[in-house]
Scaffold this active site. Structure first.
Site, PDB file in Angstrom:
ATOM      1  N   GLU A 191     -10.271  -7.480  -6.095  1.00  0.00           N
ATOM      2  CA  GLU A 191      -9.656  -6.868  -4.921  1.00  0.00           C
ATOM      3  C   GLU A 191      -9.222  -7.926  -3.912  1.00  0.00           C
ATOM      4  O   GLU A 191      -9.779  -9.033  -3.856  1.00  0.00           O
ATOM      5  CB  GLU A 191     -10.665  -5.904  -4.261  1.00  0.00           C
ATOM      6  CG  GLU A 191     -10.173  -5.192  -3.005  1.00  0.00           C
ATOM      7  CD  GLU A 191      -8.957  -4.304  -3.222  1.00  0.00           C
ATOM      8  OE1 GLU A 191      -7.905  -4.839  -3.610  1.00  0.00           O
ATOM      9  OE2 GLU A 191      -9.066  -3.086  -2.985  1.00  0.00           O
TER      10      GLU A 191
ATOM     11  N   HIS B 236      -8.815  -2.092  -8.489  1.00  0.00           N
ATOM     12  CA  HIS B 236      -9.021  -1.758  -7.092  1.00  0.00           C
ATOM     13  C   HIS B 236      -7.702  -1.277  -6.500  1.00  0.00           C
ATOM     14  O   HIS B 236      -6.623  -1.609  -7.000  1.00  0.00           O
ATOM     15  CB  HIS B 236      -9.525  -2.980  -6.326  1.00  0.00           C
ATOM     16  CG  HIS B 236     -10.697  -3.654  -6.982  1.00  0.00           C
ATOM     17  ND1 HIS B 236     -11.999  -3.350  -6.670  1.00  0.00           N
ATOM     18  CD2 HIS B 236     -10.757  -4.595  -7.963  1.00  0.00           C
ATOM     19  CE1 HIS B 236     -12.813  -4.086  -7.416  1.00  0.00           C
ATOM     20  NE2 HIS B 236     -12.080  -4.846  -8.215  1.00  0.00           N
TER      21      HIS B 236
ATOM     22  N   ARG C  36      -8.741   3.327 -10.471  1.00  0.00           N
ATOM     23  CA  ARG C  36      -9.695   2.641  -9.614  1.00  0.00           C
ATOM     24  C   ARG C  36     -11.096   2.784 -10.198  1.00  0.00           C
ATOM     25  O   ARG C  36     -11.376   3.686 -10.998  1.00  0.00           O
ATOM     26  CB  ARG C  36      -9.674   3.229  -8.202  1.00  0.00           C
ATOM     27  CG  ARG C  36      -8.420   2.894  -7.416  1.00  0.00           C
ATOM     28  CD  ARG C  36      -8.428   3.571  -6.060  1.00  0.00           C
ATOM     29  NE  ARG C  36      -9.435   3.027  -5.159  1.00  0.00           N
ATOM     30  CZ  ARG C  36      -9.643   3.475  -3.930  1.00  0.00           C
ATOM     31  NH1 ARG C  36      -8.920   4.483  -3.458  1.00  0.00           N
ATOM     32  NH2 ARG C  36     -10.563   2.925  -3.160  1.00  0.00           N
ATOM     33  N   HIS C  37     -11.961   1.907  -9.792  1.00  0.00           N
ATOM     34  CA  HIS C  37     -13.375   2.038 -10.137  1.00  0.00           C
ATOM     35  C   HIS C  37     -13.912   3.368  -9.602  1.00  0.00           C
ATOM     36  O   HIS C  37     -13.326   3.985  -8.712  1.00  0.00           O
ATOM     37  CB  HIS C  37     -14.165   0.888  -9.528  1.00  0.00           C
ATOM     38  CG  HIS C  37     -13.938   0.748  -8.055  1.00  0.00           C
ATOM     39  ND1 HIS C  37     -14.576   1.536  -7.117  1.00  0.00           N
ATOM     40  CD2 HIS C  37     -13.123  -0.067  -7.346  1.00  0.00           C
ATOM     41  CE1 HIS C  37     -14.183   1.210  -5.909  1.00  0.00           C
ATOM     42  NE2 HIS C  37     -13.288   0.234  -6.015  1.00  0.00           N
TER      43      HIS C  37
ATOM     44  N   ARG D  24     -18.328  -3.121  -9.394  1.00  0.00           N
ATOM     45  CA  ARG D  24     -17.929  -1.706  -9.443  1.00  0.00           C
ATOM     46  C   ARG D  24     -16.935  -1.408 -10.556  1.00  0.00           C
ATOM     47  O   ARG D  24     -16.924  -0.289 -11.075  1.00  0.00           O
ATOM     48  CB  ARG D  24     -17.382  -1.262  -8.086  1.00  0.00           C
ATOM     49  CG  ARG D  24     -16.291  -2.132  -7.483  1.00  0.00           C
ATOM     50  CD  ARG D  24     -16.116  -1.757  -6.013  1.00  0.00           C
ATOM     51  NE  ARG D  24     -15.042  -2.463  -5.319  1.00  0.00           N
ATOM     52  CZ  ARG D  24     -15.170  -3.642  -4.743  1.00  0.00           C
ATOM     53  NH1 ARG D  24     -16.331  -4.279  -4.814  1.00  0.00           N
ATOM     54  NH2 ARG D  24     -14.157  -4.197  -4.088  1.00  0.00           N
TER      55      ARG D  24
ATOM     56  N   ASN E 278     -18.062   2.441  -0.700  1.00  0.00           N
ATOM     57  CA  ASN E 278     -17.148   3.545  -0.404  1.00  0.00           C
ATOM     58  C   ASN E 278     -17.856   4.620   0.412  1.00  0.00           C
ATOM     59  O   ASN E 278     -17.284   5.179   1.349  1.00  0.00           O
ATOM     60  CB  ASN E 278     -16.612   4.178  -1.692  1.00  0.00           C
ATOM     61  CG  ASN E 278     -15.591   3.318  -2.406  1.00  0.00           C
ATOM     62  OD1 ASN E 278     -15.421   3.423  -3.619  1.00  0.00           O
ATOM     63  ND2 ASN E 278     -14.891   2.457  -1.676  1.00  0.00           N
TER      64      ASN E 278
END
Length: 601
Positions: free
Chosen positions: A373, A439, A276-277, A335, A283
């Site tokens: 995403e 994502h 994931r980023h 991201r 977040n």
């Protein structure tokens, strides 16, 4: 005629629209006089599964042909996996070797396979008949579409007898042969050592003795082998060293789909790295979706990932530590691009297996729109708490069926699965290691595909922040190893309320309910084979799963000790990270850990 009347905006998603600048505009709501609406079985605002699923009505039997160690089983498994996962076409493999082991035992000597061994020939024919019987029983079921008959089928006589059984059965199925030819000594040695020696036929045997026996077995088959020819009159695709393809007399949706897929396949070893980023600004606020940049903790993870990419991904498997070509894919969102920003892109000269020498840009960034995403529609930029309060009906629908649920004006996991099919085919085709910075929703689907999980489980796979998942597909499954580059304790906040609604996240259970042992126990959210590691040494979580309908763990719960990356090299130039930080940890996390399980759509 329907009566349209303007009324105050009262529907959940008709109250307002959000402009590109974030402004909210109120809209009129129109009620439609529709006493007999078209309703889909999956429920309001859900994805019609059958539309995205099977579009094929014909039944198809794929008959594999080839000498041992040519990748037949790998090809058959990948075909069935692809059709069942991305197209919802029920498919199953019938491996004659499995039947032979049940009838005669696993470790039979090479003499058993000699053409002059009448007893061995009779036993192998019995195994063939038993597999065909089960295949026909399976194909007679309603809704079943594809079966793969996985055997050497090395003579024209054997293939004709299989075709006759299928014709006489009355199931009315189409047939096609898929022949795999491997005459490259290097490829054969690779297949024998990395695949065949791990099969039940040679388990616990001395490697050199096993290789000698296997080569003798192969020579016995080779002495009577007859390749598929156009004069045989059967549709076929012939694969030569995963480079050349001969296609003959192929017609119909499913056969053509199979041909297109196998032309993207190869049997060479390859590795994928999913991450994931880094932690994003959204977040930290518990928001889903959006296009925010990275937080400070996210940027720190990006720096560590750059070191990991250089020292592990680019050099893994080279005894001299020389760099190998590697690829880098991201989504088009900020991201993921920012997470890749510190990975260098040096140019190197590389000689390919066909003798050509070309410049290669290492980790050249490729932004792919289909890696974006899952789009949350009107819920984009909201927290789960806000969705539950403002759109309680939508929240409940998602909780009830996360796979088919489609956000209003957004996407469902089924929609995303459809747009990830080309990515999966590209991953099957690619020979270099690929680092995918994506994502959670996207990586869940790719992970489930390669690890053999049912797609109904994909929305519930936990992909934590700050971890790299290494996947190595092989003929009998997919090996997994996890690397934690940044522990939760090193992140800048302790809790941010980012966890998904608990009832939507199935947990691992000790029982066998569901593929891979996932159930609805909400006490823990550990993935299969995840085990805690000490902070001063660190091991990577390692598991090996079979790409079959029923996922099996083949190496127990043990994780191998991770080699390579040192704490000092990862923390070099990172003054904010103290020396001796835990760099390689097992990926353990639970549903109460909001930081590592930052929300996704």
């Amino acid at each position: 005629m329907s009566n349209l009347t303007s009324t105050p905006a009262t529907s959940a998603w008709g109250e307002h629209s959000t402009g590109v600048d974030g402004s909210v505009a109120h809209q009129a709501h129109f009620e439609i006089d529709n006493p007999m609406p078209h309703k889909i079985p999956e429920g309001e605002n859900a994805t019609p599964l059958e539309v995205i699923g099977s579009t094929a009505t014909d039944k198809l039997v794929i008959i594999m042909v080839g000498l041992p160690a040519t990748g037949k089983t790998h090809i058959a498994k990948r075909i069935c996996r692809f059709l069942s996962f991305f197209h919802d076409i029920p498919s199953q493999i019938f491996n004659v070797g499995d039947y032979r082991r049940q009838l005669c035992g696993a470790q039979m000597p090479a003499e058993f396979y000699h053409p002059s061994n009448e007893q061995g020939a009779q036993a192998r024919q019995m195994a063939c008949n038993a597999a065909l019987d089960d295949l026909l029983t399976y194909m007679r079921q309603e809704g079943v579409r594809v079966a793969a008959f996985d055997a050497t089928n090395s003579t024209r006589e054997r293939r004709q007898s299989v075709v006759k059984r299928l014709r006489d059965s009355g199931i009315g199925c189409k047939r096609m042969f898929v022949e795999s030819i491997c005459d490259s000594t290097e490829l054969l040695e690779e297949n024998i050592r990395k695949v065949k020696l791990s099969t039940p036929d040679y388990r616990d045997m001395d490697p050199e003795e096993a290789i000698s026996d296997f080569k003798s077995r192969r020579e016995n088959y080779m002495s009577v082998y007859e390749t598929v020819e156009e004069s045989d009159g059967h549709p076929f695709v012939k694969i030569i060293n995963s480079r050349q393809f001969h296609v003959s007399n192929i017609r119909g949706y499913l056969p053509l789909k199979v041909v297109h897929f196998v032309m993207n396949l190869h049997t060479l070893p390859r590795t994928f790295y999913l991450t994931r980023h880094g932690q994003s600004e959204y977040n930290t606020l518990g928001k889903i979706g959006g296009d925010s940049g990275l937080s400070n903790a996210g940027k720190e993870y990006a720096r560590r990932l750059a070191v990991f990419a250089q020292e592990h991904i680019a050099k893994l498997g080279d005894p001299n530590g020389e760099a190998r070509p590697a690829r880098l894919w991201t989504s088009t969102l900020r991201r993921t691009k920012e997470t890749a920003q510190f990975i260098p892109h040096p140019t190197m000269e590389w000689e390919w297996d066909n003798g050509d020498v070309h410049p290669w840009v290492q980790f050249r960034p490729m932004s792919r729109r289909n890696l974006d995403e899952l789009y949350a529609g009107i819920c984009d930029g909201m927290t789960y708490k806000e969705i539950e309060e403002i759109y309680p009906d939508e929240f409940a629908r998602r909780q009830n069926d996360k796979l088919a649920y489609r956000y209003p004006r957004g996407e469902s996991y089924m929609d995303v699965t459809l747009r990830l099919e080309p990515v999966a085919q590209e991953m099957e085709r690619t020979r270099e290691p690929v680092l995918i910075i994506g994502h959670q929703g996207i990586l869940r689907i790719l992970y489930a595909y390669f690890m053999g999980l049912d797609r109904k489980e994909a929305p519930y796979v936990s992909i934590p922040l700050n971890n790299v998942i290494q996947l190595t597909p092989h003929a009998y499954g997919c090996h997994e190893e996890r690397f934690c580059l940044m522990s939760k304790n090193e992140m800048l906040i302790a809790s941010d309320g980012q966890d998904e609604p608990i009832t939507s996240m199935p947990q691992k259970t000790t029982g066998g309910d569901g593929v891979g042992g996932f159930g609805m126990d909400n006490n823990n959210n550990n993935t299969t084979n995840a085990a805690s590691a000490s902070t001063d040494g660190g091991t990577a979580t390692s598991s090996d799963k079979s790409n079959s309908t029923s996922t099996n763990t083949t190496n127990g719960g043990g994780g191998g000790v991770a080699k390579g990356i040192s704490s000092s090299s990862l923390t070099a130039g990172m003054g904010s990270i103290p020396p001796g930080s835990p760099i390689r940890l097992a990926a353990t996390y639970d549903s109460a850990d909001p930081v590592m399980n930052a929300p996704s759509c």
